[in-house]
Design an enzyme around this catalytic site. Structure first.
Site, PDB file in Angstrom:
ATOM      1  N   ASP A 213       0.849  -1.193   0.000  1.00  0.00           N
ATOM      2  CA  ASP A 213       0.000   0.000   0.000  1.00  0.00           C
ATOM      3  C   ASP A 213       0.880   1.237   0.000  1.00  0.00           C
ATOM      4  O   ASP A 213       1.987   1.237   0.579  1.00  0.00           O
ATOM      5  CB  ASP A 213      -0.916   0.001   1.221  1.00  0.00           C
ATOM      6  CG  ASP A 213      -2.006  -1.056   1.128  1.00  0.00           C
ATOM      7  OD1 ASP A 213      -2.200  -1.610   0.031  1.00  0.00           O
ATOM      8  OD2 ASP A 213      -2.659  -1.328   2.158  1.00  0.00           O
ATOM      9  N   ASP A 215       0.522   4.018   1.512  1.00  0.00           N
ATOM     10  CA  ASP A 215       0.547   4.810   2.743  1.00  0.00           C
ATOM     11  C   ASP A 215       1.273   4.107   3.886  1.00  0.00           C
ATOM     12  O   ASP A 215       1.174   4.529   5.038  1.00  0.00           O
ATOM     13  CB  ASP A 215      -0.889   5.146   3.185  1.00  0.00           C
ATOM     14  CG  ASP A 215      -1.764   3.917   3.360  1.00  0.00           C
ATOM     15  OD1 ASP A 215      -1.255   2.800   3.148  1.00  0.00           O
ATOM     16  OD2 ASP A 215      -2.941   4.078   3.703  1.00  0.00           O
ATOM     17  N   TRP A 275     -13.515  -1.437   0.055  1.00  0.00           N
ATOM     18  CA  TRP A 275     -12.523  -1.666   1.094  1.00  0.00           C
ATOM     19  C   TRP A 275     -12.754  -2.999   1.802  1.00  0.00           C
ATOM     20  O   TRP A 275     -13.875  -3.346   2.162  1.00  0.00           O
ATOM     21  CB  TRP A 275     -12.596  -0.518   2.107  1.00  0.00           C
ATOM     22  CG  TRP A 275     -11.683  -0.698   3.278  1.00  0.00           C
ATOM     23  CD1 TRP A 275     -10.349  -0.419   3.337  1.00  0.00           C
ATOM     24  CD2 TRP A 275     -12.040  -1.230   4.551  1.00  0.00           C
ATOM     25  NE1 TRP A 275      -9.852  -0.743   4.568  1.00  0.00           N
ATOM     26  CE2 TRP A 275     -10.878  -1.246   5.335  1.00  0.00           C
ATOM     27  CE3 TRP A 275     -13.243  -1.705   5.094  1.00  0.00           C
ATOM     28  CZ2 TRP A 275     -10.868  -1.694   6.648  1.00  0.00           C
ATOM     29  CZ3 TRP A 275     -13.240  -2.174   6.403  1.00  0.00           C
ATOM     30  CH2 TRP A 275     -12.058  -2.154   7.164  1.00  0.00           C
ATOM     31  N   GLU A 278     -10.229  -8.575   0.599  1.00  0.00           N
ATOM     32  CA  GLU A 278      -9.341  -9.231  -0.363  1.00  0.00           C
ATOM     33  C   GLU A 278      -8.124  -9.849   0.325  1.00  0.00           C
ATOM     34  O   GLU A 278      -7.638 -10.915  -0.076  1.00  0.00           O
ATOM     35  CB  GLU A 278      -8.913  -8.252  -1.456  1.00  0.00           C
ATOM     36  CG  GLU A 278      -7.778  -7.292  -1.126  1.00  0.00           C
ATOM     37  CD  GLU A 278      -8.189  -6.183  -0.170  1.00  0.00           C
ATOM     38  OE1 GLU A 278      -7.291  -5.556   0.422  1.00  0.00           O
ATOM     39  OE2 GLU A 278      -9.395  -5.933  -0.025  1.00  0.00           O
ATOM     40  N   ASP A 279      -7.597  -9.203   1.382  1.00  0.00           N
ATOM     41  CA  ASP A 279      -6.426  -9.756   2.058  1.00  0.00           C
ATOM     42  C   ASP A 279      -6.780 -11.040   2.814  1.00  0.00           C
ATOM     43  O   ASP A 279      -5.963 -11.955   2.909  1.00  0.00           O
ATOM     44  CB  ASP A 279      -5.805  -8.723   3.001  1.00  0.00           C
ATOM     45  CG  ASP A 279      -6.835  -8.027   3.859  1.00  0.00           C
ATOM     46  OD1 ASP A 279      -8.034  -8.256   3.659  1.00  0.00           O
ATOM     47  OD2 ASP A 279      -6.450  -7.223   4.736  1.00  0.00           O
ATOM     48  N   MET A 305       1.751   4.515   9.206  1.00  0.00           N
ATOM     49  CA  MET A 305       0.788   4.798   8.149  1.00  0.00           C
ATOM     50  C   MET A 305       0.635   6.301   7.981  1.00  0.00           C
ATOM     51  O   MET A 305       0.530   7.036   8.968  1.00  0.00           O
ATOM     52  CB  MET A 305      -0.571   4.163   8.464  1.00  0.00           C
ATOM     53  CG  MET A 305      -1.676   4.553   7.491  1.00  0.00           C
ATOM     54  SD  MET A 305      -3.239   3.720   7.820  1.00  0.00           S
ATOM     55  CE  MET A 305      -2.919   2.147   7.046  1.00  0.00           C
ATOM     56  N   HIS A 308      -4.854   9.750   6.133  1.00  0.00           N
ATOM     57  CA  HIS A 308      -5.601  10.337   5.021  1.00  0.00           C
ATOM     58  C   HIS A 308      -7.078  10.093   5.255  1.00  0.00           C
ATOM     59  O   HIS A 308      -7.482   9.246   6.073  1.00  0.00           O
ATOM     60  CB  HIS A 308      -5.177   9.709   3.682  1.00  0.00           C
ATOM     61  CG  HIS A 308      -5.335   8.223   3.637  1.00  0.00           C
ATOM     62  ND1 HIS A 308      -6.523   7.589   3.339  1.00  0.00           N
ATOM     63  CD2 HIS A 308      -4.433   7.226   3.870  1.00  0.00           C
ATOM     64  CE1 HIS A 308      -6.355   6.282   3.376  1.00  0.00           C
ATOM     65  NE2 HIS A 308      -5.103   6.029   3.689  1.00  0.00           N
ATOM     66  N   ARG A 310     -10.747   8.753   4.202  1.00  0.00           N
ATOM     67  CA  ARG A 310     -11.239   7.595   3.454  1.00  0.00           C
ATOM     68  C   ARG A 310     -11.799   8.042   2.101  1.00  0.00           C
ATOM     69  O   ARG A 310     -12.545   9.020   2.004  1.00  0.00           O
ATOM     70  CB  ARG A 310     -12.337   6.893   4.258  1.00  0.00           C
ATOM     71  CG  ARG A 310     -13.040   5.745   3.543  1.00  0.00           C
ATOM     72  CD  ARG A 310     -12.139   4.542   3.325  1.00  0.00           C
ATOM     73  NE  ARG A 310     -11.635   4.033   4.582  1.00  0.00           N
ATOM     74  CZ  ARG A 310     -12.324   3.236   5.399  1.00  0.00           C
ATOM     75  NH1 ARG A 310     -13.558   2.899   5.111  1.00  0.00           N
ATOM     76  NH2 ARG A 310     -11.768   2.787   6.493  1.00  0.00           N
TER      77      ARG A 310
END
Length: 369
Positions: A213, A215, A275, A278-279, A305, A308, A310
Site C-alpha cells: 500500500d 501509505d 474496502w 481481499e487480504d 501509516m 488520510h 477515506r
C-alpha cells in the site's frame, strides 16, 4: 728511390679509389631501400582511399536515415578485432545480511516532500524506478507493486523513504504504480494482479513480487523486501493497530510472494470491489494450497501509516464476508487467469513506472436491509 716512391703512391691512389667506389655502392643501395619503404608506406594510404569510396559501409559513420538497414557484406569472413572490448566484471553475490543497514528509522510525514528532492536523494535510481547494486549480484529480481489512485502526497513520502531502504538492502528492483482510471469503486487486489502481469511484460526475470500500500512505510530497514520459501507478510505491526496484528489471519498492507507462489494460488481475487476482504481471501488461498505465511520479528516489522481521509469510492464491500467464506469455491475461477483490463498509459518517471489502467466497473449490489 723515386721508382719505389712512385709505386707506393700508385697503390695508395688505387686504395682510395676503391674506397670511394665502395662508398658510392653502399649509398646507392641505401637510397633504393629507403625509397622502396616510402613507396610501400604511401601505397597503403592510396589503397584505402578507393576502398572507402567503393564500400561506404566500411566507414565508421552510420547512416541513421535507415535504422533497420543492414550493412552490405563483401562475402569475406570478418577478421576478428585486434582489440576486443572490455568484458563486464563478474560481481560477487550480494550478502544475505547487507552491511549498510541502519536498523530503526525515524519516520515522519510533516516535512515538505517535493518530488525533485526525492529524485536528488536517489541519483542511482534509473528511469522507471529501476535499480541494481553496482558492487554485487542479488539473488532475486524484485518488482514492487503499488495499487494507486489520488495519493500523490503519500507516494512522494513512500518514494522518499523506500528507495534508500531498498538500495541499502542491495536489491535489484523496479517500482510500479498501478493507477486505477476513473472514479468507480476501488479494487486493490485486481490492481495487484495487473501489476504482476505488466511488470513481467517489462522484465521477464522478475521472480519476487512485493505488494505494498502507498501509505505504509517500514520503520526498520532490516525488514528485508525479499521472497522466501513461503509467502511473507511484512507489515505485521502498524501504528494504527497499536503495533500488533489486528487478528491472526491478517495479511494486509505489505506482502511478498515469489512468482511460483503467486501462480500457485491463482493470483489475487478480482471481485473484491471496495474496502476490505481481499487480504483475507488471499490468506485463505495460501492456506488452501498448503503454504504457510512467514513473518519478520515484531521488533523489525513495524510500520507507520500516512494518515488520510477515506476515499468515498473505497467504501466497505457489503458482500465481502460471504466471499471470504467461499474462497475454496472461487479461487480456481477468480484470479490471475481471469483478470480483464485495458492499459491506457505507461509512463516511466524518474523514480517509478506509472501504469494507468481501466479495470472495469463493479457489479450492482442489491440494497441492504
Amino acid at each position: 728511390m723515386s721508382r719505389l716512391l712512385g709505386g707506393t703512391l700508385e697503390r695508395v691512389c688505387k686504395a682510395v679509389l676503391l674506397l670511394c667506389l665502395l662508398h658510392f655502392l653502399v649509398a646507392v643501395i641505401l637510397y633504393f631501400d629507403v625509397y622502396a619503404q616510402h613507396l610501400a608506406f604511401f601505397s597503403r594510404f592510396s589503397a584505402r582511399g578507393p576502398a572507402r569510396a567503393l564500400h561506404p559501409a566500411a566507414s565508421s559513420s552510420t547512416n541513421f536515415s535507415r535504422p533497420n538497414a543492414t550493412t552490405p557484406s563483401s562475402g569475406l569472413p570478418e577478421a576478428p578485432s585486434a582489440r576486443p572490448g572490455p568484458t563486464a566484471p563478474v560481481l560477487p553475490p550480494c550478502p544475505d545480511s547487507p552491511p549498510g543497514l541502519v536498523g530503526r528509522l525515524l519516520i515522519e510525514f510533516t516535512s515538505p516532500m517535493p518530488l525533485e528532492r526525492v529524485q536528488r536523494e536517489n541519483p542511482g535510481v534509473l528511469l522507471g524506478g529501476r535499480y541494481a547494486p553496482p558492487d554485487c549480484m542479488p539473488a532475486q529480481t524484485v518488482a514492487v507493486i503499488i495499487p494507486f489512485r489520488h495519493r500523490e502526497h503519500h507516494l512522494r513520502y513512500w518514494l522518499h523513504y523506500l528507495h534508500p531502504i531498498l538500495r541499502r538492502q542491495r536489491l535489484r528492483y523496479g517500482v510500479y504504480v498501478i493507477n486505477q482510471h476513473g472514479e468507480d469503486t476501488f479494487n486493490r487486489a485486481k490492481l495487484l494482479n495487473v501489476g504482476f502481469l505488466e511488470a513481467l511484460k517489462e522484465d521477464a526475470t522478475y521472480d519476487c513480487f512485493i505488494f505494498s500500500d502507498v501509505d505504509l512505510v517500514p520503520m526498520d530497514d532490516r525488514n528485508l523486501y525479499r521472497c522466501g520459501d513461503q509467502p511473507r507478510h511484512f507489515a505485521i505491526a502498524m501504528d494504527k493497530f497499536g503495533f500488533r496484528l489486528p487478528y491472526a489471519g491478517y495479511f494486509g498492507g505489505v506482502s511478498g510472494l515469489s512468482k511460483a507462489q503467486f501462480l500457485r494460488i491463482n493470483g489475487f481475487p478480482n471481485e473484491y470491489w471496495g474496502w476490505g476482504g481481499e487480504d483475507d481471501d488471499i490468506f485463505n488461498r495460501i492456506s488452501l494450497t498448503g503454504m504457510k505465511i512467514s513473518r519478520p520479528d515484531i521488533r523489525i516489522g513495524r510500520y507507520r501509516m500516512i494518515k488520510h481521509d477515506r476515499d468515498k469510492h473505497n467504501e466497505p464491500n457489503p458482500q465481502r464476508f460471504t466471499k471470504i467464506q467461499n474462497t475454496k469455491l472461487t479461487m480456481k475461477r477468480d484470479g490471475i487467469g481471469s483478470v480483464r483490463y485495458q492499459v491506457l498509459e505507461v509512463s516511466r518517471q524518474p523514480l517509478f513506472t506509472n501504469i494507468t489502467v481501466d479495470i472495469g466497473r463493479p457489479p450492482s449490489w442489491p440494497p441492504r436491509g
